[in-house]
Design a protein around this motif. Structure first.
Motif, PDB file in Angstrom:
ATOM      1  N   PRO A 159       1.367  -1.196   0.012  1.00  0.00           N
ATOM      2  CA  PRO A 159       0.115   0.465  -0.275  1.00  0.00           C
ATOM      3  C   PRO A 159       0.401   1.244  -0.300  1.00  0.00           C
ATOM      4  O   PRO A 159       0.663   2.258  -0.291  1.00  0.00           O
ATOM      5  CB  PRO A 159      -1.065  -0.362   1.239  1.00  0.00           C
ATOM      6  CG  PRO A 159      -0.971  -1.579   1.335  1.00  0.00           C
ATOM      7  CD  PRO A 159       0.165  -2.621   1.302  1.00  0.00           C
TER       8      PRO A 159
ATOM      9  N   LYS B  93       0.367   4.357  -2.349  1.00  0.00           N
ATOM     10  CA  LYS B  93      -0.071   5.982  -1.897  1.00  0.00           C
ATOM     11  C   LYS B  93       1.380   6.628  -1.957  1.00  0.00           C
ATOM     12  O   LYS B  93       0.925   7.592  -2.033  1.00  0.00           O
ATOM     13  CB  LYS B  93       0.440   6.087  -0.276  1.00  0.00           C
ATOM     14  CG  LYS B  93      -0.643   5.081   0.143  1.00  0.00           C
ATOM     15  CD  LYS B  93      -0.620   5.021   1.964  1.00  0.00           C
ATOM     16  CE  LYS B  93      -2.137   4.194   2.597  1.00  0.00           C
ATOM     17  NZ  LYS B  93      -1.679   4.699   4.358  1.00  0.00           N
TER      18      LYS B  93
ATOM     19  N   SER C  48      -4.274   9.893  -9.222  1.00  0.00           N
ATOM     20  CA  SER C  48      -4.656   8.696  -8.613  1.00  0.00           C
ATOM     21  C   SER C  48      -4.758   7.856  -9.452  1.00  0.00           C
ATOM     22  O   SER C  48      -5.410   6.291 -10.590  1.00  0.00           O
ATOM     23  CB  SER C  48      -6.860   9.088  -8.179  1.00  0.00           C
ATOM     24  OG  SER C  48      -6.446   9.015  -7.493  1.00  0.00           O
TER      25      SER C  48
ATOM     26  N   MET D  62      -6.737   4.391  -9.143  1.00  0.00           N
ATOM     27  CA  MET D  62      -6.859   4.857  -7.723  1.00  0.00           C
ATOM     28  C   MET D  62      -7.876   5.404  -7.574  1.00  0.00           C
ATOM     29  O   MET D  62      -8.497   6.148  -6.604  1.00  0.00           O
ATOM     30  CB  MET D  62      -5.635   4.941  -6.659  1.00  0.00           C
ATOM     31  CG  MET D  62      -4.745   3.714  -6.376  1.00  0.00           C
ATOM     32  SD  MET D  62      -3.416   4.197  -5.659  1.00  0.00           S
ATOM     33  CE  MET D  62      -3.910   4.264  -4.406  1.00  0.00           C
TER      34      MET D  62
ATOM     35  N   THR E 277      -8.421  -6.240   4.253  1.00  0.00           N
ATOM     36  CA  THR E 277      -8.354  -6.190   2.673  1.00  0.00           C
ATOM     37  C   THR E 277      -7.858  -7.144   2.617  1.00  0.00           C
ATOM     38  O   THR E 277      -7.116  -7.644   1.826  1.00  0.00           O
ATOM     39  CB  THR E 277      -7.329  -4.796   2.669  1.00  0.00           C
ATOM     40  OG1 THR E 277      -8.076  -3.265   3.416  1.00  0.00           O
ATOM     41  CG2 THR E 277      -7.968  -4.696   0.760  1.00  0.00           C
TER      42      THR E 277
ATOM     43  N   ARG F  85      -8.110  -0.961  -2.582  1.00  0.00           N
ATOM     44  CA  ARG F  85      -8.117  -1.316  -1.292  1.00  0.00           C
ATOM     45  C   ARG F  85      -8.135   0.060  -1.165  1.00  0.00           C
ATOM     46  O   ARG F  85      -9.065   0.215   0.484  1.00  0.00           O
ATOM     47  CB  ARG F  85      -6.223  -1.137  -0.755  1.00  0.00           C
ATOM     48  CG  ARG F  85      -6.144  -1.480   0.499  1.00  0.00           C
ATOM     49  CD  ARG F  85      -4.165  -1.832   0.263  1.00  0.00           C
ATOM     50  NE  ARG F  85      -3.748  -1.735   1.928  1.00  0.00           N
ATOM     51  CZ  ARG F  85      -4.126  -3.402   3.059  1.00  0.00           C
ATOM     52  NH1 ARG F  85      -3.983  -3.850   2.396  1.00  0.00           N
ATOM     53  NH2 ARG F  85      -4.015  -3.134   4.072  1.00  0.00           N
ATOM     54  N   GLU F  86      -7.784   1.382  -1.338  1.00  0.00           N
ATOM     55  CA  GLU F  86      -8.243   2.677  -0.378  1.00  0.00           C
ATOM     56  C   GLU F  86      -9.660   3.098  -0.352  1.00  0.00           C
ATOM     57  O   GLU F  86     -10.023   4.697   0.036  1.00  0.00           O
ATOM     58  CB  GLU F  86      -7.067   4.021  -0.704  1.00  0.00           C
ATOM     59  CG  GLU F  86      -5.536   4.075  -1.286  1.00  0.00           C
ATOM     60  CD  GLU F  86      -5.197   3.367   0.509  1.00  0.00           C
ATOM     61  OE1 GLU F  86      -5.475   4.270   0.493  1.00  0.00           O
ATOM     62  OE2 GLU F  86      -4.600   1.848   0.469  1.00  0.00           O
TER      63      GLU F  86
ATOM     64  N   TYR G  10     -11.189   2.443   2.891  1.00  0.00           N
ATOM     65  CA  TYR G  10     -10.801   2.981   4.010  1.00  0.00           C
ATOM     66  C   TYR G  10     -11.332   5.045   3.985  1.00  0.00           C
ATOM     67  O   TYR G  10     -10.319   5.555   4.688  1.00  0.00           O
ATOM     68  CB  TYR G  10      -9.394   2.850   4.376  1.00  0.00           C
ATOM     69  CG  TYR G  10      -8.550   1.294   4.305  1.00  0.00           C
ATOM     70  CD1 TYR G  10      -9.168   1.225   5.556  1.00  0.00           C
ATOM     71  CD2 TYR G  10      -7.859   1.292   3.983  1.00  0.00           C
ATOM     72  CE1 TYR G  10      -8.758  -0.464   5.988  1.00  0.00           C
ATOM     73  CE2 TYR G  10      -7.539   0.041   3.842  1.00  0.00           C
ATOM     74  CZ  TYR G  10      -7.715  -1.058   5.043  1.00  0.00           C
ATOM     75  OH  TYR G  10      -7.071  -2.494   5.597  1.00  0.00           O
ATOM     76  N   ASP G  11     -12.284   4.900   3.107  1.00  0.00           N
ATOM     77  CA  ASP G  11     -12.488   6.341   2.689  1.00  0.00           C
ATOM     78  C   ASP G  11     -13.114   6.906   3.874  1.00  0.00           C
ATOM     79  O   ASP G  11     -14.281   5.588   3.580  1.00  0.00           O
ATOM     80  CB  ASP G  11     -12.943   5.990   1.182  1.00  0.00           C
ATOM     81  CG  ASP G  11     -13.527   7.694   0.809  1.00  0.00           C
ATOM     82  OD1 ASP G  11     -13.815   8.080   2.052  1.00  0.00           O
ATOM     83  OD2 ASP G  11     -13.555   7.239  -0.461  1.00  0.00           O
TER      84      ASP G  11
END
Length: 467
Positions: free
Chosen positions: A58, A62, A70, A85, A346, A377-378, A381-382
């Motif tokens: 990850p 990032k 993105s 992303m 995840t 994945r992201e 966690y938004d």
């Protein structure tokens, strides 16, 4: 002495210039051939940025997003790849397979899981094989045949856990493998399990690796394991044809024993479908089961509510009566625990697609043959989608979040996971017998890794006692 020092410095400078030039050359050769690519770096020739991707996971994504946005290019798992992303763009890619974007799994995965693997095909072939797969793992089969088998297996697998320290990772891996093998070849499973299991685990390990066919590599071991697995399954198929007996398991259905009107599958298609069932179930069910145990252990309130739900089911039934489809449908909080576990841990980081023609995405022209990594994945966690995203909160799923567009854990569109209902049934039944029979606590400070697979490198140990 001075000459030696100068020689060393000169050598270092030469190597620095050489490797810098090599990196620059690799960048230029892709940009020169393909105008209009998004920003990003391609890394080394052949290897690309795979090593950094697998090590950093990850954080690799990032850091790239912070630098390029993105939507950027890279070279991972043996192929030039566009990484997305962006939530809206990801949904578009997953829902538009017919517009020049098809499954594009890594060479290592296709080689090891087979060319007829449902994840690797598209168009009419995908439709045909998906129909065959749904005939053995779809909701109707779960309700009419598989749930009873799952219940019987879980009762046995979870027996005699009282007063033991167990590695729950090892137990859930073994559980998932043996259960899938039993459903695939019921009569032969006990006879062939010992010979298949070590090959199977080597095969799984090789699917996420650089496709370098050299002695000692995960890829070479995975390919060799596939050959051994195919040989065993082919032998079972030939034995069944000679005996002409009817078998009510997945192999029996695929061989046409239960439906003579259905188009026959080739042996290659049958074997690849069975390997797909065993592989996909192993990856998702074992990891989700393990992490559910961990999260419930750390959140007593959630464990209490889950246990109450299952004790209520047991109170309606005789002591040895198996759970049925109505019981499964009533497990509302259990389903919420499964979804929250899959989100927070995840279990699925992303999915790969491939362009079969030049495709315009996000204002860029993606060349034919490039991979697209839809990194989901992201999204998990938004904070706008999931308030307090790092908190284990299964109650959030009681508000029908499953139907939301951003929920991509099981895929989207024609690629919605065909084994979704089977996987949920397996994990639900596991949790049913776990929480109604036992209580448990941590028996070690075990480390967890969540990329590229969710795992506990040294095991995840719990101390189990009778409830």
């Amino acid at each position: 002495m001075a000459f030696t020092f100068i020689a060393i410095v000169g050598g270092v400078l030469f190597l620095f210039c050489f490797f810098s030039a090599l990196l620059r050359w690799n960048e230029v050769r892709y940009v020169k051939k393909n105008k209009g690519l998004p920003p990003g770096t391609m890394g080394w020739p052949l290897f690309g940025e795979t090593s950094e991707f697998l090590k950093q996971g990850p954080n690799f994504m990032k850091n790239k997003r912070a630098r390029y946005g993105s939507f950027f290019k890279s070279h991972i798992l043996g192929s030039p790849t566009i990484i997305s992303m962006d939530e809206e763009l990801n949904r578009y890619i997953l829902m538009n397979e017919s517009k020049g974007i098809v499954p594009g799994y890594p060479k290592s995965m296709v080689d090891i899981l087979g060319n007829c693997n449902i994840a690797a095909v598209h168009g009419s072939t995908h439709k045909y094989l998906r129909g065959a797969l749904l005939s053995i793992i779809g909701p109707t089969m779960v309700r009419d045949q598989l749930l009873t088998k799952i219940d019987h297996f879980m009762r046995s697998h979870l027996s005699n856990w009282d007063n033991q320290v167990l590695d729950i990772q090892s137990k859930t891996k073994e559980m998932t493998f043996l259960l899938s093998l039993m459903m695939v070849v019921s009569m032969e499973s006990s006879r062939i399990s010992d010979s298949i299991m070590p090959e199977y685990f080597k095969m799984v390990s090789g699917t996420i690796s650089l496709p370098i066919d050299l002695p000692g590599t995960k890829y070479r071991r995975g390919c060799q394991a596939r050959k051994a697995l195919v040989s065993i399954l082919r032998e079972v198929i030939e034995e069944r044809r000679k005996s002409q007996e009817t078998h009510r398991d997945m192999l029996g259905v695929l061989m046409g024993n239960d439906d003579e009107s259905r188009q026959k599958l080739s042996d290659e298609e049958i074997i690849d479908l069975l390997i797909a069932v065993m592989y996909s179930g192993y990856e998702t069910v074992s990891a989700t089961s393990m992490m559910a145990v961990k999260y419930l252990q750390d959140h007593p309130k959630a464990l209490e509510e889950l246990r109450e739900e299952h004790l209520a089911i047991r109170q309606r039934k005789k002591p040895d009566e198996p759970i049925d489809f109505n019981d499964l449908k009533s497990m509302r909080f259990t389903r919420a625990v499964i979804f929250e576990t899959a989100r927070l841990a995840t279990i699925v980081n992303g999915v790969l697609r491939k362009t079969i023609q030049d495709v315009e995405l996000n204002g860029y022209l993606i060349p034919k043959g490039w991979k697209i990594y839809v990194f989901i994945r992201e999204i998990n966690y938004d904070p706008f989608l999931y308030p307090e995203p790092l908190k284990f909160n299964p109650w959030r799923w009681l508000q029908s979040l499953e139907s939301k567009n951003h929920f991509l854990v099981f895929g989207r569109g024609t690629r919605l996971c065909p084994g979704k209902d089977l996987g949920i049934a397996e994990i639900s039944t596991f949790l049913h017998y776990l929480v109604t029979r036992y209580r448990w606590e941590a028996a070690g400070d075990d480390k967890l890794v969540k990329f590229p697979r969710v795992s506990a490198p040294n095991g995840l140990h719990i101390r189990v006692s009778s409830y």
